[in-house]
Design an enzyme around this catalytic site. Structure first.
Site, PDB file in Angstrom:
ATOM      1  N   GLN A  45      39.767  43.452  34.235  1.00 34.30           N
ATOM      2  CA  GLN A  45      40.552  42.412  33.575  1.00 34.30           C
ATOM      3  C   GLN A  45      40.432  42.417  32.055  1.00 34.30           C
ATOM      4  OE1 GLN A  45      39.017  39.328  36.611  1.00 34.30           O
ATOM      5  NE2 GLN A  45      40.993  38.520  35.989  1.00 34.30           N
ATOM      6  N   HIS A  65      50.291  50.917  38.419  1.00 38.95           N
ATOM      7  CA  HIS A  65      51.098  52.016  37.890  1.00 38.95           C
ATOM      8  C   HIS A  65      52.224  52.411  38.850  1.00 38.95           C
ATOM      9  CE1 HIS A  65      47.465  53.410  35.241  1.00 38.95           C
ATOM     10  NE2 HIS A  65      48.094  52.362  34.740  1.00 38.95           N
ATOM     11  N   ASP A  78      45.669  48.524  31.562  1.00 40.60           N
ATOM     12  CA  ASP A  78      45.392  49.760  30.821  1.00 40.60           C
ATOM     13  C   ASP A  78      44.677  49.495  29.500  1.00 40.60           C
ATOM     14  OD1 ASP A  78      46.705  50.936  32.905  1.00 40.60           O
ATOM     15  OD2 ASP A  78      48.312  51.823  31.707  1.00 40.60           O
ATOM     16  N   ARG A 103      27.842  37.133  32.480  1.00 40.48           N
ATOM     17  CA  ARG A 103      28.117  37.855  33.721  1.00 40.48           C
ATOM     18  C   ARG A 103      29.323  38.766  33.495  1.00 40.48           C
ATOM     19  NH1 ARG A 103      31.663  36.011  38.727  1.00 40.48           N
ATOM     20  NH2 ARG A 103      31.394  37.901  39.964  1.00 40.48           N
ATOM     21  N   HIS A 148      33.790  44.241  41.469  1.00 34.36           N
ATOM     22  CA  HIS A 148      34.731  43.145  41.233  1.00 34.36           C
ATOM     23  C   HIS A 148      36.147  43.671  41.491  1.00 34.36           C
ATOM     24  CE1 HIS A 148      35.108  39.057  39.129  1.00 34.36           C
ATOM     25  NE2 HIS A 148      36.320  39.361  39.581  1.00 34.36           N
ATOM     26  N   ASN A 192      31.902  40.701  44.455  1.00 32.85           N
ATOM     27  CA  ASN A 192      32.583  39.494  44.030  1.00 32.85           C
ATOM     28  C   ASN A 192      33.682  39.133  45.026  1.00 32.85           C
ATOM     29  OD1 ASN A 192      33.392  37.485  41.722  1.00 32.85           O
ATOM     30  ND2 ASN A 192      35.302  38.460  42.355  1.00 32.85           N
ATOM     31  N   GLU A 193      33.583  37.948  45.603  1.00 33.99           N
ATOM     32  CA  GLU A 193      34.624  37.366  46.444  1.00 33.99           C
ATOM     33  C   GLU A 193      35.173  38.324  47.511  1.00 33.99           C
ATOM     34  OE1 GLU A 193      37.663  35.676  43.963  1.00 33.99           O
ATOM     35  OE2 GLU A 193      36.358  34.105  43.205  1.00 33.99           O
ATOM     36  N   ASN A 335      31.870  30.957  43.472  1.00 32.37           N
ATOM     37  CA  ASN A 335      33.053  30.796  42.624  1.00 32.37           C
ATOM     38  C   ASN A 335      33.882  29.655  43.196  1.00 32.37           C
ATOM     39  OD1 ASN A 335      32.119  33.063  41.340  1.00 32.37           O
ATOM     40  ND2 ASN A 335      33.827  34.384  41.921  1.00 32.37           N
ATOM     41  N   TYR A 337      37.063  26.710  42.278  1.00 27.29           N
ATOM     42  CA  TYR A 337      38.102  26.287  41.354  1.00 27.29           C
ATOM     43  C   TYR A 337      38.793  24.989  41.768  1.00 27.29           C
ATOM     44  CZ  TYR A 337      37.764  30.832  39.070  1.00 27.29           C
ATOM     45  OH  TYR A 337      37.298  31.933  38.383  1.00 27.29           O
ATOM     46  N   GLU A 400      31.577  31.391  38.868  1.00 24.99           N
ATOM     47  CA  GLU A 400      32.891  31.194  38.244  1.00 24.99           C
ATOM     48  C   GLU A 400      33.341  29.767  38.465  1.00 24.99           C
ATOM     49  OE1 GLU A 400      36.070  33.880  39.301  1.00 24.99           O
ATOM     50  OE2 GLU A 400      34.757  35.639  39.242  1.00 24.99           O
TER      51      GLU A 400
END
Length: 500
Positions: A45, A65, A78, A103, A148, A192-193, A335, A337, A400
């Site tokens: 990311q 892509h 990219d 992290r 991740h 992760n997740e 995590n 939200y 998170e």
């Protein structure tokens, strides 16, 4: 005439839905001395440099892509925030926030371009050495996530996480990371997740690698990822723990699943939702009995039989694996939200068809720029108390937590989100005795938000993606978070004299 009066100053918290275990009242207090604050990011990311210095292709490179139409704005990672080259500016932002932890994730393809351990990439290894050393020299502790969501493409070419052999490649990769960085990195997260990656990557197929075999491949992927986590944990315990003295955990995602009504059917549905999301991966590791949650095994077996399958679509762990997985973590990363309302039903979400329940939102919960994310602060406290009860109060780190908007420096909603959610976490610790050790805000800088591309933002710092230099700028939420970090919570309001 001058009159002296005393007034109270307090943080401005937006009103939230009263329910669950908490209301909208601010709780004044400080976090325990050992509690730590930080921020979180992920390699794909923010790093960019997708094919520089020997890095191999990963599944998100291939996904964006070859099928850019899968991304809302047709973009990719990219270049992203170009943190591969601009990491010193990220470290500067961390220092401005006053946090002591960062992290970040290692790009598996950057240090092992083929995915397996047959070929190491010295320049990729050097990049993370430099980043880790710079963090430590600036008084910031690294917390490293090994995976991740950016699986090396060569491993996907043999089936990805649906192929159990990938678990052993992951263990080899973990060994390389521990050997290269473990003398300085004392906090590790394996995956992760896995719930999100398994369901969206191998179930509904909206995320890389885009496999659409819901109810089959997502369960196979989850099964392999649990074994991968355990193998990596065992590698550390057997060969590195004694000398490096670090900790290895896993990061799991969980909404809070609140029953829509007080009916027994809705209460049962909410519990099923918790078991089918958090319990899927937490129960095998953190429960006393291990293995998948009983209700999950039961429901999937029943539905599989009704659909004509000769056996359950959910794979089975051998007694040996149940014992190996159980207890294979030093802490639980969470995590979180937002919150959903849950009611008994036939399943209005492809992610919960086997759980036989319906999800919705309360219309009073404030919306954000992410359709799935409503502001429901008390849900975090409720979740932490559920974990405390369900898994005997294990050590938890919030790895998170954050809020989406459409960009801009005056991010009042995000600032209030942090105030309210962090305050609910403080209630869970100081009032309820939940065993929470740290908090990582998502995210340090604006980034490539997976299939949403650059259309929504989560950063404490803005990134101008139209400028080749990718300049960073602090938002209002950065100031607010830095204040909470400096105060270590929410101190009692000070009486102050003001001349009128």
């Amino acid at each position: 005439m001058i009159t002296l009066i005393s007034i109270l100053f307090c943080c401005s918290l937006s009103a939230v839905q009263v329910g669950g275990m908490a209301g909208n009242q601010i709780y004044y207090g400080r976090f325990p001395n050992e509690f730590f604050f930080g921020t979180a990011t992920a390699a794909y990311q923010i790093e960019g440099a997708w094919n520089e210095d020997g890095k191999g292709e990963n599944i998100w490179d291939r996904f964006t892509h070859q099928t850019p139409e899968n991304i809302v704005d047709g973009t990719n990672g990219d270049i992203a925030a170009d943190s591969y080259h601009k990491y010193p500016e990220d470290i500067k932002a961390l220092k401005e926030l006053g946090v002591k932890f960062y992290r970040f994730s290692i790009s598996w393809s950057r240090i092992l371009p083929k995915g397996d351990a047959s070929q190491k990439n010295p320049k990729g290894i050097e990049y993370y050495n430099t980043l880790i050393n710079e963090l430590i020299s600036n008084g910031i502790e690294p917390m490293v996530t090994l995976f991740h969501w950016d699986l090396p493409q060569p491993l996907q070419d043999i089936g990805g996480w649906a192929n159990e052999v990938v678990a052993y490649h992951f263990a080899d990769y973990a060994r390389v990371a521990f050997a290269e960085y473990g003398d300085r990195v004392k906090w590790w997260l394996t995956l992760n997740e896995p719930w999100v990656h398994g369901n969206f990557g191998y179930g509904v197929g909206s995320y890389a690698p885009g496999v659409k075999l819901n109810g089959i491949a997502n369960y196979l992927a989850g099964h392999t990822m649990l074994k991968a986590h355990t193998l990596a944990y065992e590698v550390y315990q057997q060969d590195f723990k004694a000398s490096q003295k670090g900790k290895v955990g896993i990061t799991l995602d969980s909404f809070w699943m609140a029953p829509k009504t007080g009916s027994g059917a809705d209460q049962d549905a909410a519990n099923r939702a918790m078991q089918f999301q958090l319990g899927w991966f937490a129960h095998p590791i953190f429960s006393k009995e291990g293995d998948y949650p009983a209700i999950m095994k039961q429901k999937i077996a029943e539905r599989s039989e009704n659909e004509g399958y000769p056996r359950s679509r959910l794979p089975t762990f051998s007694p040996e694996w149940i014992n190996r997985i159980r207890g294979a973590s030093d802490f639980l990363g969470i995590n979180h939200y937002t919150t959903f309302q849950v009611s008994a039903g036939s399943g209005n979400s492809p992610l919960f068809l086997d759980a036989e329940l319906d999800q919705s939102y309360d219309d009073s919960w404030p919306k954000t720029s992410a359709p799935w994310l409503r502001v429901v602060p008390w849900g975090l406290r409720s979740l932490l108390n559920w974990i405390k009860k369900e898994y005997d109060n294990p050590p938890v780190i919030i790895t998170e937590n954050g809020c989406a908007d459409s960009g801009g420096l005056n991010d009042t909603q995000r600032a209030n989100y942090y105030r309210s959610y962090i305050n609910e976490m403080l209630k869970a610790i100081n009032m309820d005795g939940c065993n929470v050790h740290g908090y990582m805000a998502w995210t340090l800088i604006d980034d490539m938000e997976w299939i949403d591309g650059y259309t929504i933002r989560f950063g404490l710092y803005s990134v101008d993606f139209e400028d080749p230099e990718r300049p960073r700028a602090a938002k209002e939420s950065a100031r607010v978070y830095a204040e909470i970090v400096k105060n270590r919570g929410f101190p009692e309001p000070q009486q102050q004299r003001i001349e009128l």
